[in-house]
Structures are given as structure tokens and as C-alpha cells.
Design an enzyme around this catalytic site. Structure first.
Site, PDB file in Angstrom:
ATOM      1  NE  ARG A  59      13.223   0.537  -5.952  1.00 33.21           N
ATOM      2  CZ  ARG A  59      12.471   0.451  -7.043  1.00 33.21           C
ATOM      3  NH1 ARG A  59      11.176   0.238  -6.936  1.00 33.21           N
ATOM      4  NH2 ARG A  59      13.014   0.564  -8.238  1.00 33.21           N
ATOM      5  CG  HIS A  62       7.043  -0.084   0.868  1.00 39.54           C
ATOM      6  ND1 HIS A  62       7.937  -0.297  -0.148  1.00 39.54           N
ATOM      7  CD2 HIS A  62       6.462   1.116   0.607  1.00 39.54           C
ATOM      8  CE1 HIS A  62       7.898   0.720  -0.994  1.00 39.54           C
ATOM      9  NE2 HIS A  62       7.018   1.595  -0.552  1.00 39.54           N
ATOM     10  CE  LYS A  72       9.371  -6.726   2.859  1.00 43.46           C
ATOM     11  NZ  LYS A  72       9.224  -5.320   2.473  1.00 43.46           N
ATOM     12  CE1 TYR A 132      10.989  -7.619  -1.047  1.00 44.32           C
ATOM     13  CE2 TYR A 132      12.584  -6.506  -2.444  1.00 44.32           C
ATOM     14  CZ  TYR A 132      11.275  -6.737  -2.066  1.00 44.32           C
ATOM     15  OH  TYR A 132      10.259  -6.088  -2.709  1.00 44.32           O
ATOM     16  CG  ASP A 170       7.008   4.591  -1.851  1.00 52.42           C
ATOM     17  OD1 ASP A 170       5.996   3.887  -1.693  1.00 52.42           O
ATOM     18  OD2 ASP A 170       8.137   4.114  -2.055  1.00 52.42           O
TER      19      ASP A 170
END
Length: 181
Positions: A59, A62, A72, A132, A170
Site C-alpha cells: 500500500r 501515499h 502519521k 495509524y 497504486d
């Protein structure tokens, strides 16, 4: 809690104190006073997110732009991931550099990713539950990203590319050079 600064300014690895006994364990995953005292940074987390993913799920990378940029604090509740943060702060001496940290249910490490960074992870265990905290709310119109295999970053994701499971979205992300154009 042990807080270690990475090679990227304001990006920290946090290692909480874990209290184990016959019942299991207890840890304080975040304490704003301690974090601010050790790092000099004041954060106000407003949103918590959690994902569950299978081995090979990648993932990222971003980020949120403008007024919706996010810091984060990320951790793994179950399993193991390689977590990556890329410095996108154009005035930073480490612009375009990254840090990678293995986060797992065993080591209980966390990574604080400041605003102005791209973030991503790949699952190294059979499954992983990833959690997160964000200091700003998600805004779809402000989302951005960089392709995971950007040659200028040369990230070693610790798995073979053939084993990655990546969303269509992605796979279409631009390179770092493209977002600077």
C-alpha cells in the site's frame, strides 16, 4: 518510551516500554506529553485508521497535500510489515530520501511520519493488522502518491516484485520526478 530520530529530520522510531506477565502484555502506545518532550513536536491526532492485509500487499506510497497534509503514527498490531517514509519536503536536505523500518507485533516499534512525507508499507507476514493515527482528516481531493518502484528512490521492499499485490490505483501513481514537474 524510547524515541530515536531517523536520518530524516522529524521522522522518529518509537519503542514503547512493554510490561509482560503471565496474562500477556501492556504498553502505552502514545503519550502526547512524552512525545512532545522528547521530539519537540506538538501533534494532535484526530483520526485513527486500521487495515488488514495479506502477505505481499503493498500500500503506497501515499500522501495528502496542502491544508490536508497529514502526520502519521503507524504501528503493526498483528504480523510484520516493512514500513517506508519518503521525504517530500522540497526545502529539506534529505528530499527524495527514504527510511524503511520493520514494524511487527513482536518488536512493537512505531514510526512517526511527519507532514510532507509519502508513506507506504508491504506485508512481510502471512497477514498483518496495521494501525495509524493521523493529525488531519483525510480529503480525497488532496490525495497524492508516488509509484512504489520509482527508480530514483530505489526502495528495497524485501520481497520479490512478482509477489506484490497492489491496487489498480497504486499501480497508476506517478514518479517523484513527475509530481515535481
Amino acid at each position: 518510551m524510547i524515541v530515536k530520530e531517523t536520518k530524516l529530520a522529524n521522522c522518529f522510531v518509537l519503542e514503547p516500554k512493554v510490561f509482560n506477565d503471565s496474562r500477556g502484555y501492556f504498553l502505552e502506545s502514545f503519550n502526547q506529553n512524552t512525545f512532545q518532550k522528547v521530539t519537540g513536536l506538538s501533534v494532535n491526532f484526530v483520526q485513527d485508521n486500521e487495515s488488514m492485509s495479506s502477505k505481499g500487499v503493498l500500500r503506497g506510497l501515499h500522501f495528502q497535500t496542502g491544508e490536508f497534509a497529514q502526520a502519521k503514527l503507524v504501528r503493526v498490531i498483528k504480523g510484520k510489515v516493512l514500513d517506508v517514509a519518503v521525504d517530500l519536503r522540497k526545502d529539506s536536505i534529505t528530499y527524495g530520501e527514504y527510511v524503511a523500518e520493520e514494524l511487527s507485533e513482536d518488536n512493537k516499534k512505531q514510526l512517526f511520519v511527519p507532514r510532507g512525507f509519502a508513506h507506504g508499507f508491504v506485508v512481510l507476514s502471512n497477514t498483518a493488522i496495521f494501525s495509524y493515527k493521523c493529525d488531519n482528516y483525510y480529503n480525497k481531493a488532496s490525495e497524492g502518491g508516488i509509484i512504489y518502484n520509482d527508480k530514483s528512490l530505489n526502495i528495497d521492499w524485501k520481497l520479490e516484485e512478482k509477489d506484490f499485490i497492489i491496487s489498480e490505483k497504486d499501480l497508476l501513481l506517478p514518479t517523484l520526478q513527475s509530481i515535481n514537474s
